[in-house]
Scaffold this motif. Structure first.
Motif, PDB file in Angstrom:
ATOM      1  N   ILE A  66     -17.461   4.878  14.112  1.00  0.00           N
ATOM      2  CA  ILE A  66     -16.672   5.191  12.924  1.00  0.00           C
ATOM      3  C   ILE A  66     -17.561   5.769  11.823  1.00  0.00           C
ATOM      4  CG2 ILE A  66     -16.876   2.801  12.079  1.00  0.00           C
ATOM      5  CD1 ILE A  66     -14.014   3.166  10.920  1.00  0.00           C
ATOM      6  N   SER A  67     -17.102   6.833  11.202  1.00  0.00           N
ATOM      7  CA  SER A  67     -17.849   7.459  10.111  1.00  0.00           C
ATOM      8  C   SER A  67     -17.608   6.686   8.820  1.00  0.00           C
ATOM      9  CB  SER A  67     -17.408   8.908   9.937  1.00  0.00           C
ATOM     10  OG  SER A  67     -16.065   8.947   9.483  1.00  0.00           O
ATOM     11  N   ASP A  68     -18.527   6.840   7.867  1.00  0.00           N
ATOM     12  CA  ASP A  68     -18.343   6.183   6.566  1.00  0.00           C
ATOM     13  C   ASP A  68     -17.068   6.664   5.871  1.00  0.00           C
ATOM     14  OD1 ASP A  68     -20.608   4.686   6.854  1.00  0.00           O
ATOM     15  OD2 ASP A  68     -21.899   6.010   5.687  1.00  0.00           O
ATOM     16  N   GLU A  69     -16.741   7.940   6.075  1.00  0.00           N
ATOM     17  CA  GLU A  69     -15.538   8.507   5.461  1.00  0.00           C
ATOM     18  C   GLU A  69     -14.280   7.790   5.965  1.00  0.00           C
ATOM     19  OE1 GLU A  69     -13.115  12.752   5.161  1.00  0.00           O
ATOM     20  OE2 GLU A  69     -14.991  12.672   6.285  1.00  0.00           O
ATOM     21  N   LYS A  70     -14.186   7.618   7.288  1.00  0.00           N
ATOM     22  CA  LYS A  70     -13.026   6.914   7.862  1.00  0.00           C
ATOM     23  C   LYS A  70     -13.020   5.447   7.434  1.00  0.00           C
ATOM     24  CE  LYS A  70     -12.201   9.734  11.995  1.00  0.00           C
ATOM     25  NZ  LYS A  70     -12.302   9.800  13.464  1.00  0.00           N
ATOM     26  N   LEU A  71     -14.201   4.856   7.427  1.00  0.00           N
ATOM     27  CA  LEU A  71     -14.326   3.446   7.046  1.00  0.00           C
ATOM     28  C   LEU A  71     -13.838   3.225   5.614  1.00  0.00           C
ATOM     29  CD1 LEU A  71     -15.408   0.832   8.318  1.00  0.00           C
ATOM     30  CD2 LEU A  71     -17.595   1.307   7.232  1.00  0.00           C
ATOM     31  N   ASN A  72     -14.258   4.087   4.716  1.00  0.00           N
ATOM     32  CA  ASN A  72     -13.850   3.961   3.317  1.00  0.00           C
ATOM     33  C   ASN A  72     -12.352   4.196   3.141  1.00  0.00           C
ATOM     34  OD1 ASN A  72     -16.448   3.379   2.445  1.00  0.00           O
ATOM     35  ND2 ASN A  72     -16.975   5.531   2.121  1.00  0.00           N
ATOM     36  N   ARG A  73     -11.813   5.100   3.956  1.00  0.00           N
ATOM     37  CA  ARG A  73     -10.373   5.371   3.867  1.00  0.00           C
ATOM     38  C   ARG A  73      -9.564   4.159   4.346  1.00  0.00           C
ATOM     39  NH1 ARG A  73      -7.018   7.825   0.605  1.00  0.00           N
ATOM     40  NH2 ARG A  73      -5.051   8.335   1.609  1.00  0.00           N
ATOM     41  N   ILE A  74     -10.001   3.548   5.440  1.00  0.00           N
ATOM     42  CA  ILE A  74      -9.315   2.341   5.937  1.00  0.00           C
ATOM     43  C   ILE A  74      -9.353   1.250   4.868  1.00  0.00           C
ATOM     44  CG2 ILE A  74      -9.464   0.428   7.601  1.00  0.00           C
ATOM     45  CD1 ILE A  74     -10.414   2.483   9.690  1.00  0.00           C
ATOM     46  N   LYS A  75     -10.516   1.058   4.253  1.00  0.00           N
ATOM     47  CA  LYS A  75     -10.666   0.026   3.221  1.00  0.00           C
ATOM     48  C   LYS A  75      -9.736   0.304   2.043  1.00  0.00           C
ATOM     49  CE  LYS A  75     -14.324  -2.642   0.996  1.00  0.00           C
ATOM     50  NZ  LYS A  75     -14.090  -2.664  -0.451  1.00  0.00           N
ATOM     51  N   PHE A  76      -9.693   1.559   1.602  1.00  0.00           N
ATOM     52  CA  PHE A  76      -8.825   1.935   0.486  1.00  0.00           C
ATOM     53  C   PHE A  76      -7.363   1.647   0.820  1.00  0.00           C
ATOM     54  CE2 PHE A  76      -5.932   5.141  -1.275  1.00  0.00           C
ATOM     55  CZ  PHE A  76      -6.098   4.908  -2.634  1.00  0.00           C
ATOM     56  N   ILE A  77      -6.928   2.045   2.014  1.00  0.00           N
ATOM     57  CA  ILE A  77      -5.521   1.864   2.409  1.00  0.00           C
ATOM     58  C   ILE A  77      -5.168   0.382   2.469  1.00  0.00           C
ATOM     59  CG2 ILE A  77      -3.864   2.140   4.313  1.00  0.00           C
ATOM     60  CD1 ILE A  77      -5.253   4.861   4.894  1.00  0.00           C
ATOM     61  N   ILE A  78      -6.033  -0.419   3.085  1.00  0.00           N
ATOM     62  CA  ILE A  78      -5.764  -1.862   3.206  1.00  0.00           C
ATOM     63  C   ILE A  78      -5.591  -2.484   1.823  1.00  0.00           C
ATOM     64  CG2 ILE A  78      -6.822  -4.082   3.810  1.00  0.00           C
ATOM     65  CD1 ILE A  78      -7.935  -2.696   6.337  1.00  0.00           C
ATOM     66  N   GLU A  79      -6.468  -2.123   0.887  1.00  0.00           N
ATOM     67  CA  GLU A  79      -6.391  -2.708  -0.464  1.00  0.00           C
ATOM     68  C   GLU A  79      -5.133  -2.248  -1.202  1.00  0.00           C
ATOM     69  OE1 GLU A  79     -10.132  -1.679  -2.199  1.00  0.00           O
ATOM     70  OE2 GLU A  79     -11.202  -3.322  -1.205  1.00  0.00           O
ATOM     71  N   GLU A  80      -4.808  -0.953  -1.089  1.00  0.00           N
ATOM     72  CA  GLU A  80      -3.615  -0.417  -1.752  1.00  0.00           C
ATOM     73  C   GLU A  80      -2.339  -1.073  -1.223  1.00  0.00           C
ATOM     74  OE1 GLU A  80      -3.033   2.352  -4.179  1.00  0.00           O
ATOM     75  OE2 GLU A  80      -4.963   1.425  -4.638  1.00  0.00           O
ATOM     76  N   VAL A  81      -2.244  -1.148   0.099  1.00  0.00           N
ATOM     77  CA  VAL A  81      -1.043  -1.715   0.728  1.00  0.00           C
ATOM     78  C   VAL A  81      -0.923  -3.196   0.396  1.00  0.00           C
ATOM     79  CG1 VAL A  81       0.005  -2.310   2.946  1.00  0.00           C
ATOM     80  CG2 VAL A  81      -0.857   0.002   2.565  1.00  0.00           C
ATOM     81  N   GLN A  82      -2.036  -3.920   0.431  1.00  0.00           N
ATOM     82  CA  GLN A  82      -1.977  -5.354   0.153  1.00  0.00           C
ATOM     83  C   GLN A  82      -1.567  -5.625  -1.293  1.00  0.00           C
ATOM     84  OE1 GLN A  82      -4.849  -8.040   1.938  1.00  0.00           O
ATOM     85  NE2 GLN A  82      -5.071  -9.100   0.007  1.00  0.00           N
ATOM     86  N   ASN A  83      -2.091  -4.850  -2.232  1.00  0.00           N
ATOM     87  CA  ASN A  83      -1.709  -5.039  -3.632  1.00  0.00           C
ATOM     88  C   ASN A  83      -0.213  -4.801  -3.839  1.00  0.00           C
ATOM     89  OD1 ASN A  83      -4.301  -5.688  -4.428  1.00  0.00           O
ATOM     90  ND2 ASN A  83      -4.839  -3.582  -4.965  1.00  0.00           N
ATOM     91  N   PHE A  84       0.325  -3.804  -3.153  1.00  0.00           N
ATOM     92  CA  PHE A  84       1.756  -3.539  -3.272  1.00  0.00           C
ATOM     93  C   PHE A  84       2.574  -4.627  -2.581  1.00  0.00           C
ATOM     94  CE2 PHE A  84       5.685  -1.453  -1.681  1.00  0.00           C
ATOM     95  CZ  PHE A  84       6.292  -1.294  -2.920  1.00  0.00           C
ATOM     96  N   LEU A  85       2.092  -5.090  -1.442  1.00  0.00           N
ATOM     97  CA  LEU A  85       2.775  -6.151  -0.701  1.00  0.00           C
ATOM     98  C   LEU A  85       2.937  -7.403  -1.558  1.00  0.00           C
ATOM     99  CD1 LEU A  85       3.830  -7.312   2.025  1.00  0.00           C
ATOM    100  CD2 LEU A  85       1.469  -7.804   2.626  1.00  0.00           C
ATOM    101  N   ILE A  86       1.901  -7.731  -2.320  1.00  0.00           N
ATOM    102  CA  ILE A  86       1.958  -8.907  -3.199  1.00  0.00           C
ATOM    103  C   ILE A  86       3.060  -8.725  -4.236  1.00  0.00           C
ATOM    104  CG2 ILE A  86       0.693 -10.163  -5.005  1.00  0.00           C
ATOM    105  CD1 ILE A  86      -1.858  -9.338  -3.198  1.00  0.00           C
ATOM    106  N   LYS A  87       3.175  -7.510  -4.779  1.00  0.00           N
ATOM    107  CA  LYS A  87       4.247  -7.232  -5.746  1.00  0.00           C
ATOM    108  C   LYS A  87       5.619  -7.417  -5.094  1.00  0.00           C
ATOM    109  CE  LYS A  87       3.821  -3.476  -8.300  1.00  0.00           C
ATOM    110  NZ  LYS A  87       3.458  -2.071  -8.644  1.00  0.00           N
ATOM    111  N   GLU A  88       5.786  -6.946  -3.863  1.00  0.00           N
ATOM    112  CA  GLU A  88       7.074  -7.089  -3.168  1.00  0.00           C
ATOM    113  C   GLU A  88       7.441  -8.560  -2.966  1.00  0.00           C
ATOM    114  OE1 GLU A  88       8.502  -3.683  -0.303  1.00  0.00           O
ATOM    115  OE2 GLU A  88       6.619  -4.519   0.425  1.00  0.00           O
ATOM    116  N   ILE A  89       6.434  -9.363  -2.595  1.00  0.00           N
ATOM    117  CA  ILE A  89       6.700 -10.790  -2.328  1.00  0.00           C
ATOM    118  C   ILE A  89       6.974 -11.541  -3.629  1.00  0.00           C
ATOM    119  CG2 ILE A  89       5.646 -12.949  -1.512  1.00  0.00           C
ATOM    120  CD1 ILE A  89       4.149 -11.251   0.608  1.00  0.00           C
TER     121      ILE A  89
END
Length: 448
Positions: free
Chosen positions: A163-186
């Motif tokens: 895995i490249s650093d670019e892909k790794l950073n993108r996965i990390k960004f997506i996980i954090e964004e989605v989780q923050n929104f998920l908390i708002k939904e709950i």
């Protein structure tokens, strides 16, 4: 239970009290939970409408019963099965029943102790690389450092060099964004209509889909290369279903990897942050860890053997996770009517167990709010483990517990061997989201 059975529940919070507190509970439920427990006992309930009930408990008998003794009658609630699965798919964390059992049996061998031992050398290299340039003699916010470390340990243990650093950073960004929104939904279910019409749900589903595609590319590249790499992805690709002898479909593998990413890095980052904060306020415990490391390293240079001898480091970790359990609460719904700790409850009752409160319940712990690692040494350890749920319990206990312990022990031993830790504050703040997230934990690292 028969049709004529009368249902009864733990002492109830009045609906008026519930509505008066609801906004505060959404922001931070823990102070309210403590107040209700102190007033009503180790379990209390809320009645919603005519027949719907919610129970919250810090009673060990309740925890044991729903997680172990009668776990087949208790499925994960829709908070986990519906909200989480919308973004994380159908992996071990979000599914129930026969499909969950089939997946657990398939994946369990990849997390066997012998398999984890194979990953230790790579794990240690990642930890050393991440901690090599710790800022010294200056107050730093711990959580971002530990979060970066824990994420990279999971990612590179999963994919090693794929895995490249670019892909790794993108996965990390997506996980954090989605989780923050998920908390708002709950936390804000009454705003579901707004999240939908404003396009926020669509935006985050699109991000989740992008994450799927990145992981799929990595998997397909690995399969096409036919190379054998010593990482978790390879171990998961080698697993076979008992009944068919076939491997996991790529779509399912993607879902399981997303779960490992999400559950595997934040809980560890939380635990490490809380532990280092506590050590920063307890120099005596730091010194005991240092002495243990020196003694162990004089006896063996084999990392696996060293890990097995880290009894005091393990005790410190356990005591930290007792005070600040990363997965601070769990919930279940009963499939059928049941008798729970003397209460006849209707099927579909939502039962929450606050591990945060259970771990501080004076019924089970002396001086429950004090940091005393010795609780997890010698004869005391056996008693303490009866009331201790850092990774859940029963068949659904966290599959990555062994991985997390190895990672945390290696991280603490590396830091304490090289640095004296000093916390800038006595108390630590936290935010009880899906996990118990530390806030503003600042320490100073000085060369030992």
């Amino acid at each position: 239970m028969s049709v004529s059975t009368k249902y009864n529940y733990p002492p109830k919070i009045s609906i008026l009290r519930f509505f008066l507190d609801v906004e505060g509970v959404r922001r931070d439920p823990i102070p309210y939970h403590r107040r209700y427990f102190d007033k009503l006992g180790d379990s209390f309930s809320i009645q919603i409408g005519v027949s719907r009930h919610i129970i919250l408990s810090r009673n060990n008998d309740v925890a044991e019963y729903i997680l172990q003794k009668n776990q087949k009658n208790y499925y994960k609630s829709k908070f986990q099965s519906v909200y989480l699965s919308k973004y994380l798919g159908n992996g071990l964390l979000t599914v129930d029943g026969e499909f969950w059992l089939k997946q657990r049996r398939l994946i369990q061998p990849a997390f066997h102790k012998q398999k984890m031992n194979q990953l230790v050398e790579n794990m240690e290299q990642i930890i050393v690389s991440e901690l090599n340039n710790l800022i010294e003699e200056k107050s730093i916010d711990l959580f971002p450092v530990m979060s970066e470390l824990a994420f990279n340990v999971v990612a590179k243990s999963l994919f090693q060099f794929s895995i490249s650093d670019e892909k790794l950073n993108r996965i990390k960004f997506i996980i954090e964004e989605v989780q923050n929104f998920l908390i708002k939904e709950i936390r804000l279910p009454h705003k579901a209509w707004w999240f939908s019409i404003s396009g926020q749900v669509k935006k985050h589903l699109k991000l989740a889909d992008e994450n799927n595609k990145i992981i799929q590319e990595i998997i397909e590249e690995r399969i096409a290369s036919k190379s054998e790499v010593n990482d978790l992805l390879n171990m998961l690709l080698e697993t076979r279903y008992e009944d068919s002898g076939e491997g996991m479909p790529v779509v399912q593998l993607i879902d399981e990897i997303k779960i490992l990413f999400t559950a595997g890095h934040e809980t560890t980052a939380n635990a490490l942050t809380f532990t280092l904060h506590l050590l920063g306020n307890h120099p005596d415990a730091q010194l005991k860890i240092f002495d243990e490391i020196v003694k162990i390293e004089s006896e063996t240079d084999n990392v696996i053997e060293q890990l097995q001898k880290m009894t005091f480091i393990n005790a410190v970790l356990n005591e930290s996770m007792r005070l600040y359990p990363p997965a601070w609460i769990t919930d279940r719904e009963n499939v059928e009517d049941d008798n729970l700790a003397g209460f006849n409850i209707r099927k579909g009752t939502l039962i929450g167990v606050s591990f945060y409160e259970l771990h501080r319940n004076p019924k089970y712990w002396e001086n429950p709010n004090e940091f005393i690692p010795e609780r997890f040494l010698g004869e005391q350890k056996k008693k303490s483990l009866q009331y201790f749920y850092p990774f859940g319990a029963g068949p659904r206990m966290c599959i990555g517990a062994g991985f997390a312990i190895y990672e945390m022990c290696l991280t603490l031993s590396y830091i304490v061997k090289r640095y004296v830790i000093k916390s800038t504050k006595n108390e630590i703040q936290f935010n009880p989201l899906i996990t118990l997230k530390p806030v503003g934990a600042e320490v100073i690292f000085s060369k030992r």
